[in-house]
Design a protein around this motif. Structure first.
Motif, mmCIF file in Angstrom:
data_model
loop_
_atom_site.group_PDB
_atom_site.id
_atom_site.type_symbol
_atom_site.label_atom_id
_atom_site.label_comp_id
_atom_site.label_asym_id
_atom_site.label_seq_id
_atom_site.Cartn_x
_atom_site.Cartn_y
_atom_site.Cartn_z
ATOM 1 N N LYS A 42 0.680 -1.329 -0.079
ATOM 2 C CA LYS A 42 -0.013 -0.121 0.089
ATOM 3 C C LYS A 42 0.850 1.209 -0.043
ATOM 4 O O LYS A 42 0.501 2.283 -0.646
ATOM 5 C CB LYS A 42 -0.788 -0.012 1.394
ATOM 6 C CG LYS A 42 -2.012 0.950 1.196
ATOM 7 C CD LYS A 42 -2.814 1.157 2.609
ATOM 8 C CE LYS A 42 -3.815 2.280 2.702
ATOM 9 N NZ LYS A 42 -4.405 2.349 3.794
ATOM 10 N N ARG A 43 1.764 1.217 0.783
ATOM 11 C CA ARG A 43 2.663 2.405 0.755
ATOM 12 C C ARG A 43 3.657 2.523 -0.667
ATOM 13 O O ARG A 43 3.727 3.716 -0.915
ATOM 14 C CB ARG A 43 3.789 2.318 1.982
ATOM 15 C CG ARG A 43 3.002 2.478 3.274
ATOM 16 C CD ARG A 43 4.476 2.411 4.459
ATOM 17 N NE ARG A 43 5.150 1.259 4.462
ATOM 18 C CZ ARG A 43 4.976 0.045 5.444
ATOM 19 N NH1 ARG A 43 3.807 0.221 5.931
ATOM 20 N NH2 ARG A 43 5.574 -0.760 5.239
ATOM 21 N N SER A 44 3.815 1.414 -0.919
ATOM 22 C CA SER A 44 4.614 1.370 -2.258
ATOM 23 C C SER A 44 3.523 2.061 -3.468
ATOM 24 O O SER A 44 4.161 3.133 -4.240
ATOM 25 C CB SER A 44 4.826 0.042 -2.809
ATOM 26 O OG SER A 44 5.832 0.044 -4.221
ATOM 27 N N PHE A 45 2.395 1.646 -3.481
ATOM 28 C CA PHE A 45 1.304 2.154 -4.335
ATOM 29 C C PHE A 45 1.163 3.671 -4.061
ATOM 30 O O PHE A 45 1.229 4.305 -4.969
ATOM 31 C CB PHE A 45 0.060 1.213 -4.187
ATOM 32 C CG PHE A 45 -0.985 1.568 -4.863
ATOM 33 C CD1 PHE A 45 -0.947 1.590 -6.498
ATOM 34 C CD2 PHE A 45 -1.971 2.296 -4.581
ATOM 35 C CE1 PHE A 45 -2.111 2.055 -7.199
ATOM 36 C CE2 PHE A 45 -2.750 3.190 -5.211
ATOM 37 C CZ PHE A 45 -2.908 2.763 -6.813
ATOM 38 N N GLU A 46 0.967 3.886 -2.753
ATOM 39 C CA GLU A 46 0.790 5.562 -2.641
ATOM 40 C C GLU A 46 2.214 6.201 -2.934
ATOM 41 O O GLU A 46 1.643 7.348 -3.573
ATOM 42 C CB GLU A 46 0.542 5.671 -1.095
ATOM 43 C CG GLU A 46 -0.892 4.930 -0.603
ATOM 44 C CD GLU A 46 -1.086 4.968 0.941
ATOM 45 O OE1 GLU A 46 -0.220 5.332 1.772
ATOM 46 O OE2 GLU A 46 -2.251 4.693 1.189
ATOM 47 N N ALA A 47 3.170 5.766 -3.026
ATOM 48 C CA ALA A 47 4.656 6.600 -3.306
ATOM 49 C C ALA A 47 4.473 6.527 -4.708
ATOM 50 O O ALA A 47 4.742 7.678 -5.258
ATOM 51 C CB ALA A 47 5.690 5.740 -2.669
ATOM 52 N N ARG A 48 4.213 5.240 -5.463
ATOM 53 C CA ARG A 48 4.012 5.455 -7.019
ATOM 54 C C ARG A 48 3.019 6.491 -7.580
ATOM 55 O O ARG A 48 3.346 7.256 -8.367
ATOM 56 C CB ARG A 48 3.671 4.095 -7.356
ATOM 57 C CG ARG A 48 5.139 3.297 -7.394
ATOM 58 C CD ARG A 48 4.927 2.129 -8.709
ATOM 59 N NE ARG A 48 3.611 1.323 -8.345
ATOM 60 C CZ ARG A 48 3.467 0.105 -7.648
ATOM 61 N NH1 ARG A 48 4.648 -0.325 -7.174
ATOM 62 N NH2 ARG A 48 2.375 -0.139 -7.196
ATOM 63 N N GLU A 49 1.866 6.459 -6.620
ATOM 64 C CA GLU A 49 0.577 7.209 -6.957
ATOM 65 C C GLU A 49 1.310 8.901 -6.954
ATOM 66 O O GLU A 49 0.912 9.374 -7.823
ATOM 67 C CB GLU A 49 -0.255 6.814 -6.071
ATOM 68 C CG GLU A 49 -1.860 7.598 -6.481
ATOM 69 C CD GLU A 49 -2.970 7.184 -5.650
ATOM 70 O OE1 GLU A 49 -3.921 7.134 -6.272
ATOM 71 O OE2 GLU A 49 -2.859 7.200 -4.340
ATOM 72 N N GLY A 50 1.856 9.012 -5.763
ATOM 73 C CA GLY A 50 2.483 10.239 -5.477
ATOM 74 C C GLY A 50 3.401 10.782 -6.715
ATOM 75 O O GLY A 50 3.422 11.932 -7.021
ATOM 76 N N ALA A 51 4.270 9.985 -6.946
ATOM 77 C CA ALA A 51 4.960 10.122 -7.995
ATOM 78 C C ALA A 51 4.633 10.447 -9.450
ATOM 79 O O ALA A 51 5.009 11.197 -10.207
ATOM 80 C CB ALA A 51 6.276 8.901 -8.037
ATOM 81 N N ASP A 52 3.567 9.630 -9.611
ATOM 82 C CA ASP A 52 2.781 9.715 -10.760
ATOM 83 C C ASP A 52 2.095 11.056 -10.869
ATOM 84 O O ASP A 52 2.173 11.910 -12.033
ATOM 85 C CB ASP A 52 1.773 8.576 -10.908
ATOM 86 C CG ASP A 52 2.528 7.180 -11.319
ATOM 87 O OD1 ASP A 52 3.769 7.277 -11.732
ATOM 88 O OD2 ASP A 52 1.696 6.037 -11.026
ATOM 89 N N ALA A 53 1.471 11.370 -9.688
ATOM 90 C CA ALA A 53 0.922 12.702 -9.883
ATOM 91 C C ALA A 53 1.812 13.872 -9.848
ATOM 92 O O ALA A 53 1.564 14.850 -10.534
ATOM 93 C CB ALA A 53 0.163 12.947 -8.163
ATOM 94 N N ALA A 54 3.032 13.640 -9.175
ATOM 95 C CA ALA A 54 4.045 14.694 -9.350
ATOM 96 C C ALA A 54 4.400 14.888 -10.826
ATOM 97 O O ALA A 54 4.484 15.948 -11.639
ATOM 98 C CB ALA A 54 5.259 14.704 -8.438
ATOM 99 N N GLN A 55 4.656 13.566 -11.575
ATOM 100 C CA GLN A 55 5.097 13.695 -12.846
ATOM 101 C C GLN A 55 3.989 14.144 -13.916
ATOM 102 O O GLN A 55 4.257 14.920 -14.879
ATOM 103 C CB GLN A 55 5.443 12.118 -13.504
ATOM 104 C CG GLN A 55 5.954 12.114 -14.758
ATOM 105 C CD GLN A 55 6.555 10.741 -15.162
ATOM 106 O OE1 GLN A 55 5.957 9.813 -14.474
ATOM 107 N NE2 GLN A 55 7.220 10.636 -16.198
ATOM 108 N N LEU A 56 2.584 13.777 -13.505
ATOM 109 C CA LEU A 56 1.585 14.288 -14.062
ATOM 110 C C LEU A 56 1.638 15.870 -14.106
ATOM 111 O O LEU A 56 1.375 16.750 -14.964
ATOM 112 C CB LEU A 56 0.148 13.760 -13.803
ATOM 113 C CG LEU A 56 -0.896 14.202 -14.605
ATOM 114 C CD1 LEU A 56 -1.072 14.082 -16.066
ATOM 115 C CD2 LEU A 56 -2.196 13.755 -13.990
ATOM 116 N N THR A 57 1.730 16.397 -12.953
ATOM 117 C CA THR A 57 1.726 17.828 -12.551
ATOM 118 C C THR A 57 2.870 18.586 -13.601
ATOM 119 O O THR A 57 2.724 19.557 -14.166
ATOM 120 C CB THR A 57 2.048 18.222 -11.378
ATOM 121 O OG1 THR A 57 0.751 17.828 -10.617
ATOM 122 C CG2 THR A 57 2.007 19.738 -11.074
ATOM 123 N N THR A 58 4.068 17.895 -13.445
ATOM 124 C CA THR A 58 4.931 18.259 -14.221
ATOM 125 C C THR A 58 4.924 18.461 -15.805
ATOM 126 O O THR A 58 5.256 19.516 -16.324
ATOM 127 C CB THR A 58 6.327 17.569 -14.047
ATOM 128 O OG1 THR A 58 6.743 17.642 -12.579
ATOM 129 C CG2 THR A 58 7.692 18.033 -14.873
#
Length: 143
Positions: A42-58
């Motif tokens: 779950k933490r790994s998924f949340e971290a990937r989700e956060g990274a994906d969200a940051a990448q999407l924002t970028t």
């Protein structure tokens, strides 16, 4: 015999209870390990989700910058096209004015040539008449 039977049943029950406790303990450990693994996933998924969200924002930010750059280039293109059209019009007008001036100059030159020719012819006639008169006057004086 009945006491022995009861003791044997109690021993079996005690063994079964110990076995059940052991199985319960293993089940708890397995459950805890499974819960830890789940939490890690779950933490790994949340971290990937956060990274994906940051990448999407970028990526969205870069896309917006590219859109703005494109709009700026289109405005520059429109300005350059309008300026080129204006310069073309000015060049055409200037060329037309030059042609008119050239034509006017040639007309004036032809007129000046004609006047010069007429003036030269008049001067030659006047000069010829003056020479004739001079010859006549000289002839009269010689007689």
């Amino acid at each position: 015999a009945e006491v022995a039977k009861l003791r044997e049943e109690e021993s079996e029950a005690s063994s079964a209870a110990r076995l059940a406790e052991q199985q319960l303990k293993e089940l708890r450990e397995t459950s805890e390990a499974s819960q830890e693994a789940w939490n890690a996933q779950k933490r790994s998924f949340e971290a990937r989700e956060g990274a994906d969200a940051a990448q999407l924002t970028t990526l969205e930010s870069e896309l917006e910058k590219m859109k703005q750059a494109h709009e700026a280039m289109m405005k520059e293109h429109q300005t350059a096209t309008a300026q080129a059209q204006r310069l073309k019009s000015e060049l055409e007008a200037s060329s037309e004015a030059q042609n008119q001036l050239r034509e006017s100059f040639h007309l004036e030159l032809e007129s000046a040539k004609a006047e010069s020719k007429t003036s030269t012819e008049t001067m030659h006639r006047t000069h010829s008449k003056a020479l004739e008169q001079w010859d006549e006057e000289r002839s009269k004086l010689q007689e």
